[in-house]
Structure formats: C-alpha cells, structure tokens
Design an enzyme around this catalytic site. Structure first.
Site, PDB file in Angstrom:
ATOM      1  CD  GLU A   1      41.940  45.316  60.558  1.00  0.00           C
ATOM      2  OE1 GLU A   1      41.791  46.430  59.996  1.00  0.00           O
ATOM      3  OE2 GLU A   1      42.621  45.162  61.581  1.00  0.00           O
TER       4      GLU A   1
ATOM      5  CE1 TYR B   1      44.953  46.593  50.244  1.00  0.00           C
ATOM      6  CE2 TYR B   1      43.405  44.903  50.939  1.00  0.00           C
ATOM      7  CZ  TYR B   1      43.701  46.226  50.684  1.00  0.00           C
ATOM      8  OH  TYR B   1      42.743  47.187  50.880  1.00  0.00           O
TER       9      TYR B   1
HETATM   10  C1  LIG Z   1      40.085  46.974  45.752  1.00  0.00           C
HETATM   11  C2  LIG Z   1      40.148  48.259  44.945  1.00  0.00           C
HETATM   12  C3  LIG Z   1      40.577  49.401  45.857  1.00  0.00           C
HETATM   13  C4  LIG Z   1      41.166  48.074  43.795  1.00  0.00           C
HETATM   14  O1  LIG Z   1      41.291  49.305  43.090  1.00  0.00           O
HETATM   15  P1  LIG Z   1      41.935  49.378  41.628  1.00  0.00           P
HETATM   16  O2  LIG Z   1      42.333  50.795  41.382  1.00  0.00           O
HETATM   17  O3  LIG Z   1      41.025  48.750  40.654  1.00  0.00           O
HETATM   18  O4  LIG Z   1      43.230  48.463  41.795  1.00  0.00           O
HETATM   19  P2  LIG Z   1      44.519  48.424  40.837  1.00  0.00           P
HETATM   20  O5  LIG Z   1      44.114  48.842  39.449  1.00  0.00           O
HETATM   21  O6  LIG Z   1      45.626  49.172  41.463  1.00  0.00           O
HETATM   22  O7  LIG Z   1      44.828  46.859  40.861  1.00  0.00           O
HETATM   23  C5  LIG Z   1      46.154  46.379  40.914  1.00  0.00           C
HETATM   24  C6  LIG Z   1      46.135  44.874  40.910  1.00  0.00           C
HETATM   25  O8  LIG Z   1      45.427  44.362  42.044  1.00  0.00           O
HETATM   26  C7  LIG Z   1      44.688  43.185  41.668  1.00  0.00           C
HETATM   27  N1  LIG Z   1      43.258  43.487  41.687  1.00  0.00           N
HETATM   28  C8  LIG Z   1      42.646  44.667  41.954  1.00  0.00           C
HETATM   29  N2  LIG Z   1      41.297  44.531  41.922  1.00  0.00           N
HETATM   30  C9  LIG Z   1      41.051  43.236  41.628  1.00  0.00           C
HETATM   31  C10 LIG Z   1      39.864  42.471  41.456  1.00  0.00           C
HETATM   32  N3  LIG Z   1      38.634  43.010  41.593  1.00  0.00           N
HETATM   33  N4  LIG Z   1      39.989  41.159  41.178  1.00  0.00           N
HETATM   34  C11 LIG Z   1      41.190  40.579  41.038  1.00  0.00           C
HETATM   35  N5  LIG Z   1      42.380  41.257  41.178  1.00  0.00           N
HETATM   36  C12 LIG Z   1      42.303  42.561  41.470  1.00  0.00           C
HETATM   37  C13 LIG Z   1      45.130  42.877  40.233  1.00  0.00           C
HETATM   38  O9  LIG Z   1      46.299  42.085  40.335  1.00  0.00           O
HETATM   39  C14 LIG Z   1      45.455  44.264  39.703  1.00  0.00           C
HETATM   40  O10 LIG Z   1      46.356  44.249  38.618  1.00  0.00           O
HETATM   41  P3  LIG Z   1      45.798  44.063  37.108  1.00  0.00           P
HETATM   42  O11 LIG Z   1      44.681  45.061  36.920  1.00  0.00           O
HETATM   43  O12 LIG Z   1      47.011  44.370  36.295  1.00  0.00           O
HETATM   44  O13 LIG Z   1      45.328  42.638  37.024  1.00  0.00           O
HETATM   45  C15 LIG Z   1      38.757  48.577  44.300  1.00  0.00           C
HETATM   46  O14 LIG Z   1      38.309  47.440  43.595  1.00  0.00           O
HETATM   47  C16 LIG Z   1      37.704  48.979  45.311  1.00  0.00           C
HETATM   48  O15 LIG Z   1      37.587  50.153  45.647  1.00  0.00           O
HETATM   49  N6  LIG Z   1      36.898  48.008  45.789  1.00  0.00           N
HETATM   50  C17 LIG Z   1      35.806  48.300  46.709  1.00  0.00           C
HETATM   51  C18 LIG Z   1      36.318  48.782  48.037  1.00  0.00           C
HETATM   52  C19 LIG Z   1      37.229  47.757  48.695  1.00  0.00           C
HETATM   53  O16 LIG Z   1      36.947  46.574  48.715  1.00  0.00           O
HETATM   54  N7  LIG Z   1      38.336  48.278  49.237  1.00  0.00           N
HETATM   55  C20 LIG Z   1      39.286  47.440  49.950  1.00  0.00           C
HETATM   56  C21 LIG Z   1      38.911  47.423  51.387  1.00  0.00           C
HETATM   57  S1  LIG Z   1      39.995  46.355  52.284  1.00  0.00           S
END
Ligand SMILES: CC(C)(COP(=O)(O)OP(=O)(O)OC[C@H]1O[C@@H](n2cnc3c(N)ncnc32)[C@H](O)[C@@H]1OP(=O)(O)O)[C@@H](O)C(=O)NCCC(=O)NCCS
Length: 158
Positions: A113, A125
C-alpha cells in the site's frame, strides 16, 4: 544474508536488529509522522515468523530500512530512507533484496500500500514492476488519505 565489509561511503545491506530500533523509531517519526510504527510494533514484527526486515547502513549510520511479510503473496510492510540519504538507490536496494527474499520463499507476487497522494514512492515501485490494482479508501485514517494498492508478479528463482 551475510554481512560484508564495505569501503567508506559504501552502503551495507544487512538484517534489521532489535538494537537498531531507537534509530528506526527516530526515522519513523520523521518519515511517517502520525502514522509512525511504535517500538512494540517493530519488536512484534522482528519476532514474527516469515518476515524479512533489512537495514541500509552507511559509515555506521542506519539510513534506511524495509520489511516484508513473506508468503505466496508477499507484502511490503514498510520502507523508508532518511531525507539526507535519498536518491542514491538505497530504497531500490532494499526493495530488490526483499523481492529476492520473497522469491526464495516461493512467492509469486508481492503487494503493498502506498499513499495515493504521493507520487515519489509510486514511481519507485513502478520501476520494480508494481502496478496499481485498487484503492483502499481512508487507509491512512489519521490523515484521511487513501492508499493505492500495488502488485508485482514475481518470477520464480531460476
Ligand atoms: C520513497 C523512498 C523510500 C525512496 O527512497 P530512495 O532511497 O530515495 O529511493 P531510490 O534512490 O532507490 O529511488 C529509485 C528511483 O525511484 C524513483 N523515486 C524515488 N523517490 C522519488 C521521488 N521522491 N520522486 C520521484 N521519483 C522518485 C526514481 O525513479 C528513483 O530513481 P532516480 O533517483 O534515478 O530518479 C523515500 O523517499 C522515503 O523514505 N520516503 C518517505 C517514506 C515513504 O513514503 N515510504 C514509502 C511508503 S509506501
């Protein structure tokens, strides 16, 4: 999962441990606010069968964590990366490892989710083959936000 020594600045992916929980709870509040899990919820999850919880550590600092409930249809329970450590592929490493672990346990699909109003995680995702299959209305009740349910097919391990 075996732990390996890493060079300075390199991420280490390893199992999440109970002694990580102070740091994890700090991140939970920062990342999920009123939806943060409690210490008790994490302890229960770490003790439960068929779970895989992982941490990413860089230079001794835990910067990300994720967990899944493993079954034929495995379920991503949580994933989070500290704001200062984002867009370096850490969530991707965590998700990829969870998907591999699920496949090792015979999973044929994985679900999760995600906030319907948050495009960032949805993009992450989608990159891993997750597609929207439905909406759970008011899933994040405290904030009155819907969840998008996403699902990925998992190929059997070759
Ligand atoms: C979502 C989250 C886990 C992503 O972590 P991250 O380590 O930055 O993700 P990654 O570096 O592996 O990202 C891989 C790809 O996903 C996509 N992506 C990740 N975060 C993104 C964002 N904020 N906006 C757009 N695309 C995003 C991009 O395609 C990215 O590739 P790129 O950096 O080459 O463009 C992080 O932003 C987070 O902790 N957010 C708050 C908690 C949350 O919402 N968790 C998910 C609950 S369902």
């Amino acid at each position: 999962m075996t732990e390996q020594a890493t060079a300075a600045g390199e991420p280490l992916l390893r199992p999440l441990r109970q002694d990580d929980l102070d740091r994890v709870l700090q991140l939970e509040l920062e990342l999920f606010g009123s939806g943060a899990w409690t210490h008790g919820m994490f302890v229960e999850e770490l003790r439960a069968p068929h779970r895989c919880y992982l941490a990413v550590e860089v230079d001794g600092e835990l910067v990300g964590y994720a967990g899944a409930n493993l079954g034929e249809e495995s379920h991503v329970m949580t994933i989070g990366v500290a704001p200062h450590a984002r867009r370096r592929g850490y969530a991707s490493r965590l998700l990829s490892a969870l998907m591999t672990e699920a496949r090792r346990h015979g999973a044929t699909s994985m679900v999760l989710e995600v906030r319907a109003d948050d495009d960032g995680p949805q993009q992450l995702y989608r990159r891993f083959g997750f597609e929207p299959i439905g909406i759970r209305r008011n899933y994040y009740q405290l904030e009155g936000v819907d969840a998008l349910v996403m699902r990925a097919e998992l190929a059997p391990l070759g």
